[in-house]
Write a protein that holds these residues in place. Structure first.
Motif, PDB file in Angstrom:
ATOM      1  N   GLN A  38       0.916  -1.167  -0.011  1.00  0.00           N
ATOM      2  CA  GLN A  38      -0.016   0.078   0.061  1.00  0.00           C
ATOM      3  C   GLN A  38       0.864   1.178   0.136  1.00  0.00           C
ATOM      4  OE1 GLN A  38      -2.816   0.275   3.290  1.00  0.00           O
ATOM      5  NE2 GLN A  38      -4.250   1.438   2.293  1.00  0.00           N
ATOM      6  N   THR A  39       0.604   2.097  -0.795  1.00  0.00           N
ATOM      7  CA  THR A  39       1.097   3.678  -0.878  1.00  0.00           C
ATOM      8  C   THR A  39       0.258   4.572  -0.298  1.00  0.00           C
ATOM      9  OG1 THR A  39       0.616   3.708  -3.365  1.00  0.00           O
ATOM     10  CG2 THR A  39       2.688   2.830  -2.649  1.00  0.00           C
ATOM     11  N   PRO A  40       0.484   5.631   0.034  1.00  0.00           N
ATOM     12  CA  PRO A  40      -0.251   6.842   0.685  1.00  0.00           C
ATOM     13  C   PRO A  40      -1.387   7.047  -0.440  1.00  0.00           C
ATOM     14  CG  PRO A  40       1.804   7.146   1.216  1.00  0.00           C
ATOM     15  CD  PRO A  40       1.853   6.267   0.251  1.00  0.00           C
ATOM     16  N   GLY A  41      -2.687   6.973  -0.132  1.00  0.00           N
ATOM     17  CA  GLY A  41      -4.098   7.539  -0.910  1.00  0.00           C
ATOM     18  C   GLY A  41      -4.348   6.536  -1.877  1.00  0.00           C
ATOM     19  N   LYS A  42      -3.697   5.353  -1.775  1.00  0.00           N
ATOM     20  CA  LYS A  42      -4.075   4.196  -2.518  1.00  0.00           C
ATOM     21  C   LYS A  42      -4.653   2.982  -1.788  1.00  0.00           C
ATOM     22  CE  LYS A  42      -1.282   5.014  -6.622  1.00  0.00           C
ATOM     23  NZ  LYS A  42      -0.450   4.638  -7.565  1.00  0.00           N
ATOM     24  N   GLN A  43      -5.412   2.124  -2.403  1.00  0.00           N
ATOM     25  CA  GLN A  43      -5.791   0.847  -1.877  1.00  0.00           C
ATOM     26  C   GLN A  43      -4.969  -0.213  -1.717  1.00  0.00           C
ATOM     27  OE1 GLN A  43      -9.421  -0.578  -3.835  1.00  0.00           O
ATOM     28  NE2 GLN A  43     -10.555   0.580  -2.499  1.00  0.00           N
ATOM     29  N   ARG A  44      -4.580  -0.876  -0.673  1.00  0.00           N
ATOM     30  CA  ARG A  44      -3.807  -2.230  -0.631  1.00  0.00           C
ATOM     31  C   ARG A  44      -4.085  -2.950  -1.935  1.00  0.00           C
ATOM     32  NH1 ARG A  44      -3.503  -4.477   5.422  1.00  0.00           N
ATOM     33  NH2 ARG A  44      -3.091  -2.428   5.615  1.00  0.00           N
ATOM     34  N   GLU A  45      -3.114  -3.451  -2.207  1.00  0.00           N
ATOM     35  CA  GLU A  45      -3.124  -4.247  -3.434  1.00  0.00           C
ATOM     36  C   GLU A  45      -2.226  -5.582  -3.462  1.00  0.00           C
ATOM     37  OE1 GLU A  45      -1.362  -2.178  -6.966  1.00  0.00           O
ATOM     38  OE2 GLU A  45       0.674  -2.472  -6.221  1.00  0.00           O
ATOM     39  N   LEU A  46      -2.848  -6.551  -4.007  1.00  0.00           N
ATOM     40  CA  LEU A  46      -2.083  -8.027  -4.058  1.00  0.00           C
ATOM     41  C   LEU A  46      -0.917  -7.908  -4.608  1.00  0.00           C
ATOM     42  CD1 LEU A  46      -2.137 -11.239  -3.594  1.00  0.00           C
ATOM     43  CD2 LEU A  46      -3.067 -11.145  -5.926  1.00  0.00           C
ATOM     44  N   VAL A  47       0.073  -8.481  -3.899  1.00  0.00           N
ATOM     45  CA  VAL A  47       1.479  -8.437  -4.655  1.00  0.00           C
ATOM     46  C   VAL A  47       1.761  -9.946  -5.263  1.00  0.00           C
ATOM     47  CG1 VAL A  47       4.118  -8.422  -4.309  1.00  0.00           C
ATOM     48  CG2 VAL A  47       2.560  -6.828  -3.287  1.00  0.00           C
ATOM     49  N   ALA A  48       1.400 -10.881  -4.029  1.00  0.00           N
ATOM     50  CA  ALA A  48       1.897 -12.305  -4.619  1.00  0.00           C
ATOM     51  C   ALA A  48       1.144 -13.203  -3.426  1.00  0.00           C
ATOM     52  CB  ALA A  48       3.188 -12.595  -4.690  1.00  0.00           C
ATOM     53  N   VAL A  49       0.685 -14.201  -3.586  1.00  0.00           N
ATOM     54  CA  VAL A  49      -0.039 -15.308  -2.732  1.00  0.00           C
ATOM     55  C   VAL A  49       0.524 -16.718  -3.186  1.00  0.00           C
ATOM     56  CG1 VAL A  49      -1.870 -15.456  -3.993  1.00  0.00           C
ATOM     57  CG2 VAL A  49      -2.161 -15.738  -1.480  1.00  0.00           C
ATOM     58  N   ILE A  50       0.230 -17.423  -1.878  1.00  0.00           N
ATOM     59  CA  ILE A  50       0.866 -18.876  -2.239  1.00  0.00           C
ATOM     60  C   ILE A  50      -0.175 -19.809  -1.401  1.00  0.00           C
ATOM     61  CG2 ILE A  50       2.667 -18.608  -0.404  1.00  0.00           C
ATOM     62  CD1 ILE A  50       4.210 -20.887  -1.958  1.00  0.00           C
ATOM     63  N   THR A  51      -0.490 -20.871  -2.065  1.00  0.00           N
ATOM     64  CA  THR A  51      -1.372 -21.448  -1.307  1.00  0.00           C
ATOM     65  C   THR A  51      -0.729 -22.773  -0.710  1.00  0.00           C
ATOM     66  OG1 THR A  51      -1.521 -23.579  -2.984  1.00  0.00           O
ATOM     67  CG2 THR A  51      -3.045 -21.484  -3.378  1.00  0.00           C
ATOM     68  N   SER A  52      -1.380 -23.107   0.323  1.00  0.00           N
ATOM     69  CA  SER A  52      -0.530 -24.468   1.390  1.00  0.00           C
ATOM     70  C   SER A  52       0.024 -25.406   0.497  1.00  0.00           C
ATOM     71  CB  SER A  52      -1.672 -24.936   2.481  1.00  0.00           C
ATOM     72  OG  SER A  52      -2.709 -25.661   1.673  1.00  0.00           O
ATOM     73  N   SER A  53      -0.449 -25.804  -0.742  1.00  0.00           N
ATOM     74  CA  SER A  53       0.244 -26.615  -1.624  1.00  0.00           C
ATOM     75  C   SER A  53       1.137 -25.917  -2.623  1.00  0.00           C
ATOM     76  CB  SER A  53      -0.881 -27.323  -2.604  1.00  0.00           C
ATOM     77  OG  SER A  53      -1.651 -26.509  -3.170  1.00  0.00           O
ATOM     78  N   GLY A  54       1.483 -24.960  -2.327  1.00  0.00           N
ATOM     79  CA  GLY A  54       2.474 -24.230  -3.258  1.00  0.00           C
ATOM     80  C   GLY A  54       1.910 -23.629  -4.741  1.00  0.00           C
ATOM     81  N   THR A  55       0.867 -23.523  -4.782  1.00  0.00           N
ATOM     82  CA  THR A  55       0.289 -22.732  -6.033  1.00  0.00           C
ATOM     83  C   THR A  55       0.390 -21.029  -5.595  1.00  0.00           C
ATOM     84  OG1 THR A  55      -1.321 -24.664  -6.509  1.00  0.00           O
ATOM     85  CG2 THR A  55      -1.604 -22.315  -7.448  1.00  0.00           C
ATOM     86  N   THR A  56       1.008 -20.444  -6.796  1.00  0.00           N
ATOM     87  CA  THR A  56       1.262 -19.209  -6.484  1.00  0.00           C
ATOM     88  C   THR A  56       0.541 -18.322  -7.725  1.00  0.00           C
ATOM     89  OG1 THR A  56       3.396 -19.137  -7.900  1.00  0.00           O
ATOM     90  CG2 THR A  56       3.612 -19.740  -5.576  1.00  0.00           C
TER      91      THR A  56
END
Length: 114
Positions: A38-56
């Motif tokens: 998140q940067t000032p004045g902007k919404q929080r955005e997804l960068v990266a996510v990983i599941t418990s099984s390793g899917t990204t």
């Protein structure tokens, strides 16, 4: 559940940083872990996510430069950030998803500047 993030800082354009985030407490049922920014004045955005099984999954803006990984034995998620750009400057938050709730870390500042 507590999330403790570390690894932010100041880096020059083209440089690298590695973020870590460890989950502790009642972590039974932990599913996806990931990073948002998140940067000032902007919404929080997804960068990266990983599941418990390793899917990204990655934001288009970081795909090919950032790598998300996790150590399930230590309930820890990592974000390796390479070829950093000034526009990557933000507060980075780790996230842990459970079937019944969603937890956030305290945020760590990443500044990319010469």
């Amino acid at each position: 559940v507590q999330l403790q993030a570390s690894g932010g800082g100041l880096v020059q354009p083209g440089g690298s940083l590695r973020l870590s985030c460890a989950a502790s407490g009642s972590i039974f049922g932990l599913n996806d872990m990931g990073w948002y920014r998140q940067t000032p004045g902007k919404q929080r955005e997804l960068v990266a996510v990983i599941t418990s099984s390793g899917t990204t999954n990655y934001a288009d803006s970081v795909r090919g430069r950032f790598t998300v990984s996790r150590d399930n034995a230590k309930n820890t998620v990592f974000l390796q950030m390479n070829s950093l750009k000034p526009e990557d400057t933000a507060v980075y938050y780790c996230n842990a998803k459970f079937p019944w709730n969603n937890y956030w870390g305290q945020g760590t500042q990443v500044t990319v500047s010469s």
